[in-house]
Design a protein around this motif. Structure first.
Motif, PDB file in Angstrom:
ATOM      1  N   PRO A  73       0.857  -1.621   0.506  1.00  0.00           N
ATOM      2  CA  PRO A  73       0.000  -0.047  -0.288  1.00  0.00           C
ATOM      3  C   PRO A  73       1.252   1.050   0.051  1.00  0.00           C
ATOM      4  CG  PRO A  73      -0.043  -0.877   2.063  1.00  0.00           C
ATOM      5  CD  PRO A  73       0.943  -2.258   1.438  1.00  0.00           C
ATOM      6  N   ILE A  74       1.880   0.901   0.512  1.00  0.00           N
ATOM      7  CA  ILE A  74       2.810   2.077   0.179  1.00  0.00           C
ATOM      8  C   ILE A  74       3.605   2.022  -0.525  1.00  0.00           C
ATOM      9  CG2 ILE A  74       4.102   3.697   2.173  1.00  0.00           C
ATOM     10  CD1 ILE A  74       1.987   2.842   4.496  1.00  0.00           C
ATOM     11  N   LYS A  75       4.311   3.010  -1.218  1.00  0.00           N
ATOM     12  CA  LYS A  75       5.157   2.671  -1.750  1.00  0.00           C
ATOM     13  C   LYS A  75       5.815   4.690  -1.731  1.00  0.00           C
ATOM     14  CE  LYS A  75       4.478  -0.067  -4.891  1.00  0.00           C
ATOM     15  NZ  LYS A  75       4.441  -0.959  -6.369  1.00  0.00           N
ATOM     16  N   ASN A  76       7.329   4.401  -1.827  1.00  0.00           N
ATOM     17  CA  ASN A  76       8.273   5.857  -1.275  1.00  0.00           C
ATOM     18  C   ASN A  76       9.313   6.187  -2.850  1.00  0.00           C
ATOM     19  OD1 ASN A  76       7.770   6.493   1.403  1.00  0.00           O
ATOM     20  ND2 ASN A  76       9.083   5.245   2.413  1.00  0.00           N
ATOM     21  N   LYS A  77       8.796   7.286  -3.032  1.00  0.00           N
ATOM     22  CA  LYS A  77       9.805   7.370  -4.613  1.00  0.00           C
ATOM     23  C   LYS A  77      10.862   8.489  -3.872  1.00  0.00           C
ATOM     24  CE  LYS A  77       8.987   7.872  -8.855  1.00  0.00           C
ATOM     25  NZ  LYS A  77       7.928   8.042 -10.589  1.00  0.00           N
ATOM     26  N   GLU A 100      18.590  18.323  -6.145  1.00  0.00           N
ATOM     27  CA  GLU A 100      17.837  17.814  -4.647  1.00  0.00           C
ATOM     28  C   GLU A 100      18.043  16.507  -4.988  1.00  0.00           C
ATOM     29  OE1 GLU A 100      15.747  22.538  -5.584  1.00  0.00           O
ATOM     30  OE2 GLU A 100      14.881  20.460  -6.535  1.00  0.00           O
ATOM     31  N   ILE A 101      17.620  15.917  -4.161  1.00  0.00           N
ATOM     32  CA  ILE A 101      16.955  14.699  -3.205  1.00  0.00           C
ATOM     33  C   ILE A 101      15.829  15.174  -2.869  1.00  0.00           C
ATOM     34  CG2 ILE A 101      16.831  12.679  -1.734  1.00  0.00           C
ATOM     35  CD1 ILE A 101      20.117  13.809  -1.014  1.00  0.00           C
ATOM     36  N   LEU A 102      14.375  14.258  -3.428  1.00  0.00           N
ATOM     37  CA  LEU A 102      13.420  14.480  -3.831  1.00  0.00           C
ATOM     38  C   LEU A 102      12.535  13.436  -2.927  1.00  0.00           C
ATOM     39  CD1 LEU A 102      11.953  16.379  -6.877  1.00  0.00           C
ATOM     40  CD2 LEU A 102      12.279  16.926  -4.993  1.00  0.00           C
ATOM     41  N   TRP A 103      12.101  12.949  -1.992  1.00  0.00           N
ATOM     42  CA  TRP A 103      11.343  12.309  -1.427  1.00  0.00           C
ATOM     43  C   TRP A 103       9.593  12.047  -1.682  1.00  0.00           C
ATOM     44  CZ3 TRP A 103      13.190   7.815   1.015  1.00  0.00           C
ATOM     45  CH2 TRP A 103      12.112   7.235   2.004  1.00  0.00           C
ATOM     46  N   ASN A 104       8.572  11.567  -1.955  1.00  0.00           N
ATOM     47  CA  ASN A 104       7.786  11.924  -2.902  1.00  0.00           C
ATOM     48  C   ASN A 104       7.333  13.339  -2.574  1.00  0.00           C
ATOM     49  OD1 ASN A 104       7.433   8.931  -2.313  1.00  0.00           O
ATOM     50  ND2 ASN A 104       6.706   9.253   0.093  1.00  0.00           N
ATOM     51  N   ALA A 105       8.202  13.399  -3.639  1.00  0.00           N
ATOM     52  CA  ALA A 105       7.847  15.283  -4.808  1.00  0.00           C
ATOM     53  C   ALA A 105       8.117  16.596  -3.522  1.00  0.00           C
ATOM     54  CB  ALA A 105       6.716  15.238  -4.887  1.00  0.00           C
ATOM     55  N   ASP A 106       8.742  16.019  -2.114  1.00  0.00           N
ATOM     56  CA  ASP A 106       9.385  16.485  -1.456  1.00  0.00           C
ATOM     57  C   ASP A 106      10.590  16.840  -1.102  1.00  0.00           C
ATOM     58  OD1 ASP A 106       6.705  17.861  -0.170  1.00  0.00           O
ATOM     59  OD2 ASP A 106       6.668  15.675   0.884  1.00  0.00           O
ATOM     60  N   THR A 107      11.170  17.927  -1.429  1.00  0.00           N
ATOM     61  CA  THR A 107      12.964  17.999  -1.102  1.00  0.00           C
ATOM     62  C   THR A 107      13.338  18.319   0.478  1.00  0.00           C
ATOM     63  OG1 THR A 107      12.596  20.200  -3.345  1.00  0.00           O
ATOM     64  CG2 THR A 107      14.529  19.750  -1.750  1.00  0.00           C
ATOM     65  N   ILE A 108      14.311  16.680   0.262  1.00  0.00           N
ATOM     66  CA  ILE A 108      15.201  16.673   1.108  1.00  0.00           C
ATOM     67  C   ILE A 108      16.429  16.876   1.217  1.00  0.00           C
ATOM     68  CG2 ILE A 108      13.012  15.346   2.234  1.00  0.00           C
ATOM     69  CD1 ILE A 108      15.178  12.766   1.976  1.00  0.00           C
ATOM     70  N   GLN A 112      20.478  15.098   2.976  1.00  0.00           N
ATOM     71  CA  GLN A 112      20.899  14.322   3.007  1.00  0.00           C
ATOM     72  C   GLN A 112      20.298  13.638   4.380  1.00  0.00           C
ATOM     73  OE1 GLN A 112      25.058  13.252   1.121  1.00  0.00           O
ATOM     74  NE2 GLN A 112      24.726  13.917  -0.319  1.00  0.00           N
ATOM     75  N   ASN A 113      20.848  14.490   5.312  1.00  0.00           N
ATOM     76  CA  ASN A 113      20.250  14.057   6.923  1.00  0.00           C
ATOM     77  C   ASN A 113      18.982  13.600   7.129  1.00  0.00           C
ATOM     78  OD1 ASN A 113      22.954  14.648   8.040  1.00  0.00           O
ATOM     79  ND2 ASN A 113      22.543  16.338   8.195  1.00  0.00           N
ATOM     80  N   GLN A 114      18.451  14.294   6.263  1.00  0.00           N
ATOM     81  CA  GLN A 114      16.587  13.572   6.066  1.00  0.00           C
ATOM     82  C   GLN A 114      16.367  12.404   5.360  1.00  0.00           C
ATOM     83  OE1 GLN A 114      15.306  17.413   4.682  1.00  0.00           O
ATOM     84  NE2 GLN A 114      14.787  18.388   6.572  1.00  0.00           N
ATOM     85  N   LEU A 115      17.265  11.942   4.659  1.00  0.00           N
ATOM     86  CA  LEU A 115      16.647  11.011   3.642  1.00  0.00           C
ATOM     87  C   LEU A 115      17.330   9.322   5.105  1.00  0.00           C
ATOM     88  CD1 LEU A 115      16.106   9.165   1.611  1.00  0.00           C
ATOM     89  CD2 LEU A 115      19.149   9.649   0.895  1.00  0.00           C
ATOM     90  N   VAL A 116      18.664  10.166   5.691  1.00  0.00           N
ATOM     91  CA  VAL A 116      18.731   9.088   6.800  1.00  0.00           C
ATOM     92  C   VAL A 116      17.653   9.194   7.682  1.00  0.00           C
ATOM     93  CG1 VAL A 116      20.266   9.145   8.933  1.00  0.00           C
ATOM     94  CG2 VAL A 116      21.018   9.540   6.751  1.00  0.00           C
ATOM     95  N   SER A 117      17.141   9.734   8.040  1.00  0.00           N
ATOM     96  CA  SER A 117      15.855   9.944   9.250  1.00  0.00           C
ATOM     97  C   SER A 117      14.439   9.182   8.477  1.00  0.00           C
ATOM     98  CB  SER A 117      16.196  10.810   9.931  1.00  0.00           C
ATOM     99  OG  SER A 117      15.287  11.898   8.845  1.00  0.00           O
ATOM    100  N   LEU A 118      13.893   9.316   7.708  1.00  0.00           N
ATOM    101  CA  LEU A 118      13.164   8.548   6.616  1.00  0.00           C
ATOM    102  C   LEU A 118      13.587   7.494   6.386  1.00  0.00           C
ATOM    103  CD1 LEU A 118      12.625  11.891   4.559  1.00  0.00           C
ATOM    104  CD2 LEU A 118      11.167  11.542   6.366  1.00  0.00           C
ATOM    105  N   LEU A 119      14.614   6.720   6.098  1.00  0.00           N
ATOM    106  CA  LEU A 119      15.465   5.574   5.890  1.00  0.00           C
ATOM    107  C   LEU A 119      15.135   4.679   6.895  1.00  0.00           C
ATOM    108  CD1 LEU A 119      18.118   6.004   2.941  1.00  0.00           C
ATOM    109  CD2 LEU A 119      15.822   4.678   2.389  1.00  0.00           C
TER     110      LEU A 119
END
Length: 144
Positions: free
Chosen positions: A61-65, A73-81, A83-90
């Protein structure tokens, strides 16, 4: 027997014998070639083997793009983040049951350096459901 066509009068030869110098230079060249380390800059990620058979797996049901843009830029589900935010989101996504699939899609002009850094972050995070998406548009190679 003298190598020159002239008469050997006992005087010293004025030309330098360069054959030993060339031999030493060739040996040094071979030694330098052997000692140069092989460039092995790679990010090893275990991916499943491709199969033509359809998967009989429930749709997550959930997919993270995760998209990397040409502007860095790094986009997490179309939101700019960053690298530190990427680590916490992962890390947060690995605690969800079932774990959401992470879809990685860099743009064609995205930085290779940024792609390598992001792939290293993904590998270190322990994400188990990971896939490259959007590669089908590069299936054919067009010469321009």
């Amino acid at each position: 027997m003298a190598m020159s066509g002239g008469k050997d009068d006992g005087s010293p030869m004025m030309e330098m014998n360069t054959t030993p110098l060339i031999d030493v230079m060739l040996v040094l060249l071979i030694m330098f070639i052997i000692t140069i380390p092989v460039a092995t800059h790679a990010v090893n990620i275990d991916l499943p083997a491709p199969s033509d058979a359809p998967d009989n797996v429930d749709v997550d049901p959930i997919k993270n793009k995760l998209v990397l843009t040409r502007n860095g830029e790094i986009l997490w589900n179309a939101d700019t983040i960053n690298q530190n935010q990427l680590v916490s989101l992962l890390q947060e996504s690995t605690t969800i049951n079932p774990e959401p699939e992470l879809q990685f899609e860099p743009e064609p002009e995205a930085s290779y350096d940024l792609s390598a850094r992001v792939l290293n972050i993904i590998k270190g995070s322990g994400v188990t459901k990971f896939g490259f998406v959007g590669n089908e548009k590069y299936r054919t190679f067009d010469k321009e």
